[in-house]
Design a protein around this motif. Structure first.
Motif, short mmCIF file in Angstrom:
data_model
loop_
_atom_site.label_atom_id
_atom_site.label_comp_id
_atom_site.label_asym_id
_atom_site.label_seq_id
_atom_site.Cartn_x
_atom_site.Cartn_y
_atom_site.Cartn_z
N VAL A 50 0.83 -1.20 0.00
CA VAL A 50 0.00 0.00 0.00
C VAL A 50 0.87 1.26 0.00
CG1 VAL A 50 -1.86 -1.19 1.22
CG2 VAL A 50 -0.14 0.08 2.53
N PHE A 51 0.25 2.35 -0.54
CA PHE A 51 0.90 3.65 -0.48
C PHE A 51 -0.14 4.73 -0.23
CE2 PHE A 51 2.21 7.69 -2.27
CZ PHE A 51 3.38 7.90 -1.58
N ASP A 52 0.24 5.68 0.64
CA ASP A 52 -0.57 6.89 0.88
C ASP A 52 0.35 7.92 1.49
OD1 ASP A 52 -3.94 7.37 1.28
OD2 ASP A 52 -2.55 8.80 2.17
N LEU A 53 0.06 9.20 1.25
CA LEU A 53 0.87 10.25 1.88
C LEU A 53 0.63 10.28 3.38
CD1 LEU A 53 0.47 13.06 -0.79
CD2 LEU A 53 2.45 11.59 -0.39
N ASN A 54 -0.53 9.82 3.79
CA ASN A 54 -0.90 9.78 5.20
C ASN A 54 -0.28 8.53 5.85
OD1 ASN A 54 -2.17 9.27 7.64
ND2 ASN A 54 -4.16 10.07 6.94
N THR A 55 0.79 8.74 6.61
CA THR A 55 1.53 7.59 7.15
C THR A 55 0.71 6.84 8.20
OG1 THR A 55 2.58 9.06 8.75
CG2 THR A 55 3.77 8.64 6.70
N GLN A 56 -0.20 7.54 8.87
CA GLN A 56 -1.05 6.89 9.86
C GLN A 56 -1.95 5.84 9.18
OE1 GLN A 56 -2.92 9.91 12.14
NE2 GLN A 56 -3.25 8.63 13.95
N ALA A 57 -2.51 6.23 8.04
CA ALA A 57 -3.37 5.31 7.29
C ALA A 57 -2.56 4.11 6.81
CB ALA A 57 -4.00 6.04 6.10
N VAL A 58 -1.34 4.38 6.40
CA VAL A 58 -0.48 3.28 5.96
C VAL A 58 -0.19 2.34 7.14
CG1 VAL A 58 1.83 2.67 5.12
CG2 VAL A 58 0.57 4.58 4.06
N GLY A 59 0.14 2.95 8.29
CA GLY A 59 0.46 2.17 9.49
C GLY A 59 -0.67 1.21 9.86
N ALA A 60 -1.89 1.70 9.79
CA ALA A 60 -3.04 0.87 10.17
C ALA A 60 -3.15 -0.34 9.25
CB ALA A 60 -4.32 1.71 10.12
N PRO A 94 4.44 5.28 -5.20
CA PRO A 94 3.58 4.52 -6.12
C PRO A 94 4.42 3.59 -7.01
CG PRO A 94 2.84 6.80 -6.01
CD PRO A 94 4.11 6.73 -5.21
N LYS A 95 5.58 4.09 -7.46
CA LYS A 95 6.46 3.26 -8.28
C LYS A 95 6.87 2.00 -7.51
CE LYS A 95 11.14 3.24 -10.26
NZ LYS A 95 12.36 4.03 -10.47
N ASP A 96 7.28 2.21 -6.29
CA ASP A 96 7.70 1.10 -5.44
C ASP A 96 6.55 0.10 -5.26
OD1 ASP A 96 9.23 -0.39 -3.65
OD2 ASP A 96 8.63 0.85 -1.93
N ALA A 97 5.34 0.62 -5.02
CA ALA A 97 4.19 -0.26 -4.83
C ALA A 97 3.90 -1.07 -6.09
CB ALA A 97 2.96 0.56 -4.43
N ALA A 98 4.01 -0.42 -7.23
CA ALA A 98 3.64 -1.06 -8.50
C ALA A 98 4.67 -2.10 -8.95
CB ALA A 98 3.47 0.00 -9.59
N THR A 99 5.90 -1.93 -8.48
CA THR A 99 6.95 -2.85 -8.91
C THR A 99 6.66 -4.27 -8.41
OG1 THR A 99 8.53 -1.02 -8.80
CG2 THR A 99 9.44 -3.27 -8.89
N GLY A 100 6.50 -5.17 -9.33
CA GLY A 100 6.24 -6.55 -8.96
C GLY A 100 4.77 -6.88 -8.74
N ALA A 101 3.89 -5.86 -8.76
CA ALA A 101 2.47 -6.14 -8.52
C ALA A 101 1.82 -6.82 -9.72
CB ALA A 101 1.73 -4.83 -8.21
N GLU A 102 0.78 -7.65 -9.44
CA GLU A 102 0.02 -8.28 -10.53
C GLU A 102 -1.24 -7.50 -10.87
OE1 GLU A 102 0.61 -12.95 -9.93
OE2 GLU A 102 0.48 -11.82 -8.03
N THR A 103 -1.63 -6.61 -9.97
CA THR A 103 -2.74 -5.67 -10.21
C THR A 103 -2.45 -4.41 -9.41
OG1 THR A 103 -4.41 -7.41 -10.53
CG2 THR A 103 -5.22 -5.24 -9.85
N VAL A 104 -2.76 -3.25 -10.02
CA VAL A 104 -2.61 -1.98 -9.29
C VAL A 104 -3.98 -1.33 -9.17
CG1 VAL A 104 -1.62 0.34 -9.36
CG2 VAL A 104 -0.24 -1.63 -10.09
N ILE A 105 -4.32 -0.91 -7.94
CA ILE A 105 -5.60 -0.24 -7.70
C ILE A 105 -5.34 1.16 -7.17
CG2 ILE A 105 -7.80 -0.33 -6.47
CD1 ILE A 105 -7.42 -3.33 -6.20
#
Lengths: 297, 297, 297, 297
Positions: B28-38, B50-61
């Motif tokens: 997951v990725f979000d600028l809000n680190t609290q939301a990411v932490g949860a 976002p690049k990091d999240a997408a790398t290796g993913a089979e689907t991006v939402i």
């Protein structure tokens, strides 16, 4: 019970028949002698005038096109008030403005009669089946007094409030109807222009927050609802000119209480445009013609 | 399946949780680190970009506030397109305009990826329960490809048509919604001014041709529907400013195809007036404030 | 000439005075005895009834609030038609709907009289100065017949067409007026919100294609035109409720010929909102209150 | 002075010619090489790119169709900001939204340049004659700085306020224009339906409170004003699609400050209907087609 019934049009005639079926003694009047003849064959007696019909009646019912007709039927030399006995209730099932209702009720009160507004919804189908909704304005006592008669013609009797409240309720419902129909026409046409299949779009709206009678029962886009007038060339149904009349009543009622009706006023202009182009007799869902690129409907 | 999820707001966070529950591996990725932490606590992995999240993913939402955010998340130096492998589908569940969808789909195609628009309805409740409706735009093949992922978050997946048609369908539904709500507000206020009991009037509309979600489920008049925001001070629900955003999208989409939206444009001004008076955070049914004599709501 | 003048309100009284100044013999009637007394002091004779006033008159003039008053003054037992001699013209300067004009003209014709509609523009100032514009409906012959009388009260006599065309022309002008005033209010408020100095904006509009009487003479933004009601708290001028009446007449006239009036219907709702908030007596330029963020005006 | 002029369309070309006539040294750029060639014949120098044009210029002027073009011309690799010297003012005479103006001004400020919005009114006639009105946004100092250049192209230079206020003023004027034109179309069509001679009605409006440029100079009814586009088949003039663009800008500007534009939004739908029927190239006064019974115009 001995009932006088005045106004045997598309709605009045089947309503009167249901009173006969319920065992009431019926005296009828209409300027259209053919309509009178058909009721006489069904067991009613013909009256020579509204006065004649009202004479001896225990309840008088009127079902007429507009307030001017009701006024004439009540107050003419040979009108209802010239014949009716004191204490006999007058039920008006026409769709007219609440201000006229109050004026007629005052006239009736001077003669010792109660005037109850009881407009209907349910269309000619409901009139024939005896399943109309009656929206009734008057005192609680008056409502109880007319209930037995109305229940022979409808199965949903709602006491909306004091004199005029029946008309007010019907006007408010039809105000929503006129707006939602034009709104659905707008959205279905936008969807079409965006390349979305109308049936798919109808399905989404009908299972989502845009859900409404104008979409799920009477969708203006041809083919979305097979039983809707849009799927048979906008014939039958509720004519554009009748919707125009009702939105006009809503506008007048709003004016009388200084209440804005933004969307209602705009919807009225849309239906007026349809009528102005010569399509006033088409079902009111033909308003979609204004939106579709080729004017198709 | 390995899924990247970008945008963990009120809607995105519970949607992401349902993907975890269904057994998917989630970055997951979000600028809000609290939301990411949860989400990380719930089992997801955090990405640095976002690049990091997408790398290796089979689907991006992606689930973001507006088209500008989607554009940035896709095209920035550290964006999705910089990391995603060829052939991996991108699902955008944001509510944005169809023209932007088409532009993003073209960008994605250049990189060898499919871009599917899949906006939702059902609110935060539906997001948490996994009962969202997804309105999907793209080829039939793309729809089949993303179906398994979407079915972990929603139970009503509708293929609306080609790229952009999902957004188009959502916009059309919300156009009807914005109009019917203001229309019901207009009619309920007129009824009040005419002296009709709001509960009685609501009852009549809800069993008649004015019937609609805005009346029978979400009636703007306080006390008519106990579970509606109007019965709790117009708090919670769907904010006026969000309705404004959606009617703005409808207006833009209409402009792009030269399609008139008379009632939608007028309804937009009504909600704009509410917002301009400082009530943009109230539920959109607060539009009734404009109509009631004392400005009560 | 011997003239009967019925209706001595804000407009009627100064008009009647100008007839006296021109040397006509005047018999006046009004329910307001104070208004009658003032005219008698100026040289008029008081009549006991419209019938009494009309008896022996060579021309009858009516200046009344609405069609219902004109109908009563004409047709009551002690009304004009009960006293007037055959061939004497009746000039009605009230602002009423063209359909009523035609009905009154038919009634008058039955009695052997010509009924000419001759509504005015120019306000109380023009009435006092004798510089009114008269918009006259009737045959060319009738126009010539009433011209000498009207020229004592106005300096711009326009023959608009057949019976009712005078009212039609006035209604059409005031329809434009009601729309342009609200349009200017909208633009001036938008300019204010965008941070543009209202006087600068007014100056640009008044020398460009937005130029109109509602901007260059009667600008609704306070301080732009020092002599406008907006610069003195929206007092004096042309009341919002009078504008509402005229837009109502426009709507009714449009309905009678199935003609859409989109902007007029919307403008009517805006003025109705002003009236509904209790400001119906303020000058109609107070419609700007609906637009300015703080409701200031 | 050495001036760069970018954008040689119907307006830009004659504006550039007037700069040459005033003795300025002009370098021009446009994608249309024919337009460039014509200016070179008149004495200008051709630039290979906006960057090339801006290099060495003492003032840069842009006259482009929309904000996206201005953004590209400014920020592209071979754009104005890549070539312009510090301290040189950029004058943008395009008609775009105030929010874009502010964004461009911020970009320019980063490069040490002033960005002044200076949209025009007066049409191609005014551009050729050098009698345009310039509505200028920026500091008082910036206004004084650009005044000598603008005065070669126009004779009415108005300082409207800070950055963006020039666009705001133009938008507000055209908002009034779009509304009054549709309002006059509505009233003239109603008058026609009521049987009033259009020339007579035009005469009454033009000497009364409905007076406006849309009636007395540009009346949409054919034959009322001989020099108006309506009297030559709605050709020439200001196209419906251009009015649509300007009302779109007004709507966007209003949205950005949460300001309602009721009549503007409705007028926009009317012009959108005209455009949707295929008449977007006709003069905007062709909106009267929507009102006249036979669709005549």
């Amino acid at each position: 019970m001995k009932i006088a019934f005045i106004g045997l049009g598309n709605m009045g005639a089947p309503m009167a028949r249901n009173l006969l079926k319920a065992g009431h003694a019926l005296t009828v009047f209409d300027l259209n002698t053919q309509a009178v003849g058909a009721l006489v064959e069904a067991g009613a007696m013909a009256a020579a005038s509204p006065k004649d019909a009202a004479t001896g009646a225990e309840t008088v019912i009127t079902m007429l096109p507009a307030a001017a007709h009701v006024r004439h039927v009540l107050t003419a030399e040979d009108g209802v008030l010239a014949g009716i006995a004191k204490g006999v209730p007058i039920i008006d099932s026409s769709t007219i403005d609440p201000a006229s209702v109050k004026a007629f009720a005052a006239l009736a009160a001077e003669h010792g009669n109660t005037f109850v507004d009881a407009p209907v919804s349910g269309g000619t189908g409901g009139a024939a089946a005896g399943t109309l909704t009656f929206m009734v304005g008057g005192t609680a006592q008056a409502f109880e007094q007319v209930r037995p008669v109305l229940s022979a013609m409808g199965n949903n009797l709602v006491h909306c409030g004091d004199t005029g409240a029946g008309q007010g309720a019907k006007i408010c419902n039809n105000l929503v109807l006129g707006i939602t129909m034009a709104g659905v026409a707008e959205a279905m046409s936008l969807g079409e222009a965006l390349g979305i299949d109308p049936k798919v779009l109808g399905g989404i709206i009908n299972t989502s927050t845009g859900r409404c009678w104008s979409s799920d029962t009477y969708n203006p886009f041809p083919g979305v609802i097979e039983t809707a007038p849009s799927s048979r060339g906008y014939t039958g149904g509720f004519g554009t000119d009748l919707m125009l009349k009702d939105l006009g009543l809503a506008g007048d009622a709003a004016k009388s209480v200084r209440q804005p009706v933004y969307l209602g006023a705009l919807a009225q202009q849309l239906y007026q445009t349809v009528s102005s182009k010569g399509d006033g007799k088409l079902d009111f869902s033909a308003v979609i013609k204004l939106y579709r690129k080729d004017g198709a409907a």
